[in-house]
Design an enzyme around this catalytic site. Sequence first.
Site, PDB file in Angstrom:
ATOM      1  N   ASP A   8      72.996  19.413  60.934  1.00  0.00           N
ATOM      2  CA  ASP A   8      73.202  18.037  60.853  1.00  0.00           C
ATOM      3  C   ASP A   8      74.078  17.943  62.039  1.00  0.00           C
ATOM      4  O   ASP A   8      74.452  18.704  62.791  1.00  0.00           O
ATOM      5  CB  ASP A   8      74.050  17.833  59.578  1.00  0.00           C
ATOM      6  CG  ASP A   8      74.313  16.276  59.172  1.00  0.00           C
ATOM      7  OD1 ASP A   8      73.927  15.315  59.900  1.00  0.00           O
ATOM      8  OD2 ASP A   8      74.888  16.041  58.125  1.00  0.00           O
ATOM      9  N   GLU A  10      77.407  15.611  62.329  1.00  0.00           N
ATOM     10  CA  GLU A  10      78.470  15.007  62.170  1.00  0.00           C
ATOM     11  C   GLU A  10      79.503  16.349  62.240  1.00  0.00           C
ATOM     12  O   GLU A  10      80.847  16.189  62.749  1.00  0.00           O
ATOM     13  CB  GLU A  10      78.926  14.489  61.016  1.00  0.00           C
ATOM     14  CG  GLU A  10      78.260  13.094  60.714  1.00  0.00           C
ATOM     15  CD  GLU A  10      76.947  13.154  60.341  1.00  0.00           C
ATOM     16  OE1 GLU A  10      76.248  14.030  60.401  1.00  0.00           O
ATOM     17  OE2 GLU A  10      76.499  11.776  60.138  1.00  0.00           O
ATOM     18  N   HIS A 105      79.484  18.388  57.248  1.00  0.00           N
ATOM     19  CA  HIS A 105      80.473  17.580  56.998  1.00  0.00           C
ATOM     20  C   HIS A 105      80.746  17.337  55.676  1.00  0.00           C
ATOM     21  O   HIS A 105      79.987  17.706  54.644  1.00  0.00           O
ATOM     22  CB  HIS A 105      80.313  16.119  57.736  1.00  0.00           C
ATOM     23  CG  HIS A 105      78.963  15.586  57.208  1.00  0.00           C
ATOM     24  ND1 HIS A 105      79.191  14.797  56.046  1.00  0.00           N
ATOM     25  CD2 HIS A 105      77.690  15.408  57.440  1.00  0.00           C
ATOM     26  CE1 HIS A 105      78.077  14.334  55.714  1.00  0.00           C
ATOM     27  NE2 HIS A 105      77.157  14.878  56.770  1.00  0.00           N
ATOM     28  N   HIS A 117      80.868  11.543  54.377  1.00  0.00           N
ATOM     29  CA  HIS A 117      79.759  10.708  53.627  1.00  0.00           C
ATOM     30  C   HIS A 117      78.823  11.825  53.011  1.00  0.00           C
ATOM     31  O   HIS A 117      78.885  12.713  53.146  1.00  0.00           O
ATOM     32  CB  HIS A 117      78.815   9.777  54.614  1.00  0.00           C
ATOM     33  CG  HIS A 117      78.049  10.644  55.525  1.00  0.00           C
ATOM     34  ND1 HIS A 117      78.422  11.393  56.597  1.00  0.00           N
ATOM     35  CD2 HIS A 117      76.852  10.967  55.297  1.00  0.00           C
ATOM     36  CE1 HIS A 117      77.175  11.698  57.195  1.00  0.00           C
ATOM     37  NE2 HIS A 117      76.263  11.768  56.382  1.00  0.00           N
TER      38      HIS A 117
HETATM   39 ZN   LIG Z   1      74.257  13.848  59.640  1.00  0.00          ZN
END
Ligand SMILES: [Zn+2]
Length: 274
Positions: A8, A10, A105, A117
């Site tokens: 990912d 973030e 994250h 999120h």
């Molecule tokens: Zn992401």
Amino acid sequence: MKVFISVDMEGIAGIAHGRQVSRGSDDYPESRRLMTEEANAAVAGSFEGGASSVVVNDSHGDMYNLLQEALDARAELTLGSPKVPLSMMQGLGPEFGVALFVGYHAAAGTEAAVLDHTYSGRTLHDVRVNGESFSEAELNAAVAGTFGVPVGLVTGDDKICEVAFKRLPGVRTVAVKEGYGAAVARSLHPSAARAAIREGAAAAVGGASDLEPFRPPGPYRFEVDLMRSGMADLCFLVPGSRRTGPRTLLFETEDFLEGFRCLLAWMYLASNDS
Ligand SMILES: [Zn+2]
């Protein structure tokens, strides 16, 4: 041993602000490079730890962020979207020995966590399994668990590392930054982060045979709180879904993967709310 790496954006070192993770911003090309280099660190570490092959799954946004020419040539890349039915775990199967999560994250609603999120910041306010809020790391680890695949490494901000360490048996974590707020962090230098990730990946793959898959006990109650009631109107279209509040949907199942598919269906439907 075949190694699966979900990457990912973030939770990559040097990234804290939403503009950095949004396609179209002037910062995005640099974020793609940072993401690619952390993926490379995990690939290199995996081979040092004894991997026979590595598949990297681009798991951010539209899921074609990793710079292919710059990616370690020993790895295969899964890219594109929508990736269904496994999304950030697309392509995983029982033939893999271990999964590694890079750039992860914290769950939606986590305090002092960078870009917190859960799957969709625009639609999903909270995701719960059997009453507990689940982060992407926990959801994806449980998906891997259905195939008997353990998670060996989670890298990202300090908050997700803390959650992963508590929840996933034997997992190693590499915190590359400390979150001060949703868009503020104190980060390691990218080169220091990569060195730690490489080392963590080597240790995780080398010690994979001692790991246990994450298998939360069923039956499963998947619940989401949506951002708006109109999104819940659309999510209620999924057969078997129950609306337990103006913005809350519930789906009960014995099969974790069926619940996960329902979660993705809710997310895609909710994104159509005008
Ligand atoms: Zn992401």
